[in-house]
Design an enzyme around this catalytic site. Structure first.
Site, PDB file in Angstrom:
ATOM      1  CG  ASN A 191      -2.129  -0.955   0.755  1.00  0.00           C
ATOM      2  OD1 ASN A 191      -2.948  -0.648   0.090  1.00  0.00           O
ATOM      3  ND2 ASN A 191      -2.232  -2.077   1.474  1.00  0.00           N
ATOM      4  CB  ILE A 237      -2.862  -0.922  19.502  1.00  0.00           C
ATOM      5  CG1 ILE A 237      -3.719  -2.026  19.066  1.00  0.00           C
ATOM      6  CG2 ILE A 237      -3.762   0.105  20.268  1.00  0.00           C
ATOM      7  CD1 ILE A 237      -4.872  -1.746  18.024  1.00  0.00           C
ATOM      8  CG  HIS A 264     -10.122  -3.105   7.935  1.00  0.00           C
ATOM      9  ND1 HIS A 264      -9.078  -3.621   8.969  1.00  0.00           N
ATOM     10  CD2 HIS A 264     -11.096  -3.898   7.866  1.00  0.00           C
ATOM     11  CE1 HIS A 264      -9.888  -4.817   9.502  1.00  0.00           C
ATOM     12  NE2 HIS A 264     -10.837  -5.039   8.787  1.00  0.00           N
TER      13      HIS A 264
HETATM   14  C1  GAR Z   1      -3.126  -4.728   3.882  1.00  0.00           C
HETATM   15  O1  GAR Z   1      -4.103  -5.760   3.324  1.00  0.00           O
HETATM   16  C2  GAR Z   1      -3.977  -3.829   4.828  1.00  0.00           C
HETATM   17  O2  GAR Z   1      -5.182  -3.672   4.572  1.00  0.00           O
HETATM   18  C3  GAR Z   1      -3.771  -4.520   6.025  1.00  0.00           C
HETATM   19  O3  GAR Z   1      -2.506  -5.160   6.167  1.00  0.00           O
HETATM   20  C4  GAR Z   1      -2.142  -5.511   4.815  1.00  0.00           C
HETATM   21  C5  GAR Z   1      -0.819  -4.622   4.597  1.00  0.00           C
HETATM   22  O4  GAR Z   1      -0.349  -4.738   3.420  1.00  0.00           O
HETATM   23  N1  GAR Z   1      -4.195  -3.661   7.157  1.00  0.00           N
HETATM   24  C6  GAR Z   1      -4.813  -4.228   8.291  1.00  0.00           C
HETATM   25  O5  GAR Z   1      -5.223  -5.298   8.265  1.00  0.00           O
HETATM   26  C7  GAR Z   1      -5.162  -3.034   9.479  1.00  0.00           C
HETATM   27  N2  GAR Z   1      -6.229  -3.694  10.308  1.00  0.00           N
HETATM   28  P1  GAR Z   1       0.950  -3.967   2.727  1.00  0.00           P
HETATM   29  O6  GAR Z   1       2.088  -4.180   3.921  1.00  0.00           O
HETATM   30  O7  GAR Z   1       1.518  -4.832   1.697  1.00  0.00           O
HETATM   31  O8  GAR Z   1       0.496  -2.734   2.601  1.00  0.00           O
END
Ligand code: GAR
Length: 199
Positions: free
Chosen positions: A14, A94, A111
């Site tokens: 992301n 958190i 999320h």
């Molecule tokens: C993503 O799917 C994001 O939406 C999730 O963790 C992943 C991170 O991926 N976030 C949560 O679950 C927050 N509650 P990334 O490091 O490749 O962006």
């Protein structure tokens, strides 16, 4: 132009979507720093490759496990970098206290489900997709929302739905939700907030 600080814990796809959207979808903000609670987060490498400042702040190793101290140190770094908007891009820790107070309505999170489904305390990463598959939903997706003191409870900015397919595993579903929803709506939401279209 708003200064954006990104908090990330893991692979940072992301974060990469945000970096790649600068000057395109994101016209009203600039990523000035990336802060991680893990020294091994690949997100840090992505930031360095893009010439973005990084800082590691670990709750246990650096703050003796104290959540207030952890929050304060992140908050101090955001102020030091003159950050206007904080984006949680896969931030798996958190926080509270000073960070939530100083940046009230200036923190957004992505999320990987359609809130209010499969969210709240303990729901993050692959666990969200496991829960969606266990429940048997046929549609899931992603949500970008403002962060307040309730986990995943702040005002929703954008959502996008993604179909669940027969034979999906948590991993395959996670990948499709990222590709079809997260990497698209996170940059769009950042621009909406930075340009003042949403307050
Ligand atoms: C993503 O799917 C994001 O939406 C999730 O963790 C992943 C991170 O991926 N976030 C949560 O679950 C927050 N509650 P990334 O490091 O490749 O962006």
């Amino acid at each position: 132009m708003l200064n954006i600080g990104v908090l990330a814990s893991g692979g940072g796809t992301n974060l990469q979507a945000l970096i790649d959207s600068q000057g395109g979808v994101i016209k009203s903000g600039k990523i000035v720093c990336v802060c991680s609670n893990s020294s091994t987060a690949y997100a840090l490498e992505r930031a360095k490759k893009a010439g973005i400042a990084t800082r590691v702040i670990r709750k246990n190793a650096d703050c003796g496990g104290d959540m207030d101290e952890f929050s304060r140190r992140i908050c101090d770094y955001m102020h030091e970098m003159h950050v206007d908007l904080i984006v949680l891009a896969g931030f798996m820790a958190i926080f509270g206290g000073k960070l939530l107070e100083d940046y009230a309505n200036k923190i957004i999170n992505i999320h990987p489900s359609l809130i209010p489904s499969f969210c709240g305390d303990g729901m993050y990463g692959l666990k969200v997709h496991e829960a969606a598959l266990d429940y048997g939903v046929k549609v899931t997706g992603a949500t970008v929302h403002f962060v307040n003191e309730i986990t995943d409870g702040g005002k929703i900015i954008l959502q996008k739905a993604v179909c669940v397919k027969d034979g999906d595993t948590p991993e395959s579903l996670q990948k499709r939700v990222m590709q079809e929803a997260e990497w698209e709506i996170l940059p769009r939401a950042v621009e909406l907030v930075c340009s003042g279209q949403i307050e």
